[in-house]
Design an enzyme around this catalytic site. Structure first.
Site, mmCIF file in Angstrom:
data_model
loop_
_atom_site.group_PDB
_atom_site.id
_atom_site.type_symbol
_atom_site.label_atom_id
_atom_site.label_comp_id
_atom_site.label_asym_id
_atom_site.label_seq_id
_atom_site.Cartn_x
_atom_site.Cartn_y
_atom_site.Cartn_z
ATOM 1 C CB CYS A 1 7.736 -1.248 26.267
ATOM 2 S SG CYS A 1 6.300 -1.331 25.398
ATOM 3 N NE ARG B 1 10.041 -3.792 24.338
ATOM 4 C CZ ARG B 1 11.229 -2.731 24.604
ATOM 5 N NH1 ARG B 1 12.123 -3.098 25.297
ATOM 6 N NH2 ARG B 1 10.763 -2.095 24.415
ATOM 7 C CG ASP C 1 12.640 -1.822 21.176
ATOM 8 O OD1 ASP C 1 11.821 -2.326 20.188
ATOM 9 O OD2 ASP C 1 12.493 -0.621 20.779
HETATM 10 P P1 4NP Z 1 7.899 -1.209 21.926
HETATM 11 O O1 4NP Z 1 8.573 -1.031 20.934
HETATM 12 O O2 4NP Z 1 9.137 -0.287 23.317
HETATM 13 O O3 4NP Z 1 7.737 -2.784 22.200
HETATM 14 O O4 4NP Z 1 6.542 -0.575 22.038
HETATM 15 C C1 4NP Z 1 8.871 0.145 20.585
HETATM 16 C C2 4NP Z 1 7.857 0.548 19.985
HETATM 17 C C3 4NP Z 1 8.158 1.484 18.545
HETATM 18 C C4 4NP Z 1 9.442 2.582 18.803
HETATM 19 C C5 4NP Z 1 10.806 1.427 19.627
HETATM 20 C C6 4NP Z 1 10.364 0.297 20.011
HETATM 21 N N1 4NP Z 1 9.583 3.544 18.364
HETATM 22 O O5 4NP Z 1 11.190 3.719 17.949
HETATM 23 O O6 4NP Z 1 8.794 4.140 17.215
#
Ligand code: 4NP
Length: 178
Positions: free
Chosen positions: A21, A27, A139
């Site tokens: 991800c 995710r 997300d």
């Molecule tokens: P992930 O979610 O991609 O599912 O781990 C996110 C975690 C952090 C961020 C964005 C999405 N961020 O912008 O820091």
């Protein structure tokens, strides 16, 4: 499923899967844990190597997001041992299948495949979802708690279906729960 690995694996070869991800704190850690739990239930832990990573570097070394950990915990799944890592081009050789959570991840991962040798092992995870909607795991990071619940149900049912598909592809023999 197209695969660069031979569907006929010798006994000591593992099917190597990487879930990807953006941050590797919401995710993909959940997808890793959910798939690992499905594999354990099927008595197939020895047949798989399972990992996750993020295309971004911001959270490297950090634990999974507290909200994702709490949601997973409510369903009996622990993300406590997870530490975020960043996806890198070396992972193309280290894994047989790379399952990405959304189309931005797909773009970012394929961008690292400079010689365009590995695209056949990179897929949207939700290609295996029986109810794939737009084929992306939304997300949840900037949203509310409900988003984490939605991610959990999508990831759980997709992990179940993915294992069924891989069992068929690699002719694996499920056993009793470990
Ligand atoms: P992930 O979610 O991609 O599912 O781990 C996110 C975690 C952090 C961020 C964005 C999405 N961020 O912008 O820091």
């Amino acid at each position: 499923m197209k695969s660069s690995a031979s569907p006929r694996m010798t006994q000591d070869q593992k099917v190597r899967l990487m879930f990807v991800c953006l941050g590797n704190i919401c995710r993909s850690p959940l997808a890793e844990a959910a798939f690992r739990a499905e594999v354990r239930k099927a008595g197939l832990s020895d047949a798989f190597e399972i990992a996750s990573s993020g295309t971004g570097e911001w959270h490297v070394g950090k634990q999974a997001d507290q909200r994702m950990r709490e949601t997973a915990h409510r369903y009996g799944m622990s993300l406590d041992d997870h530490r975020a890592q960043q996806f890198n081009a070396g992972h193309f050789a280290d894994f047989d299948h790379i399952f990405v959570m959304d189309k931005n991840n797909l773009h970012d991962v394929l961008f690292l495949d400079r010689k365009e040798q590995h695209a056949n092992k990179v897929r949207l995870f939700r290609e295996f979802d029986p109810e794939p909607d737009d084929y992306q795991v939304p997300d949840p990071y900037f949203g509310g708690r409900q988003g984490f619940e939605i991610v959990f149900s999508i990831v759980q049912r997709t992990a179940t279906e993915l294992l069924d598909r891989l069992i068929k592809e690699y002719d694996l023999k499920p056993a009793a729960e470990e």
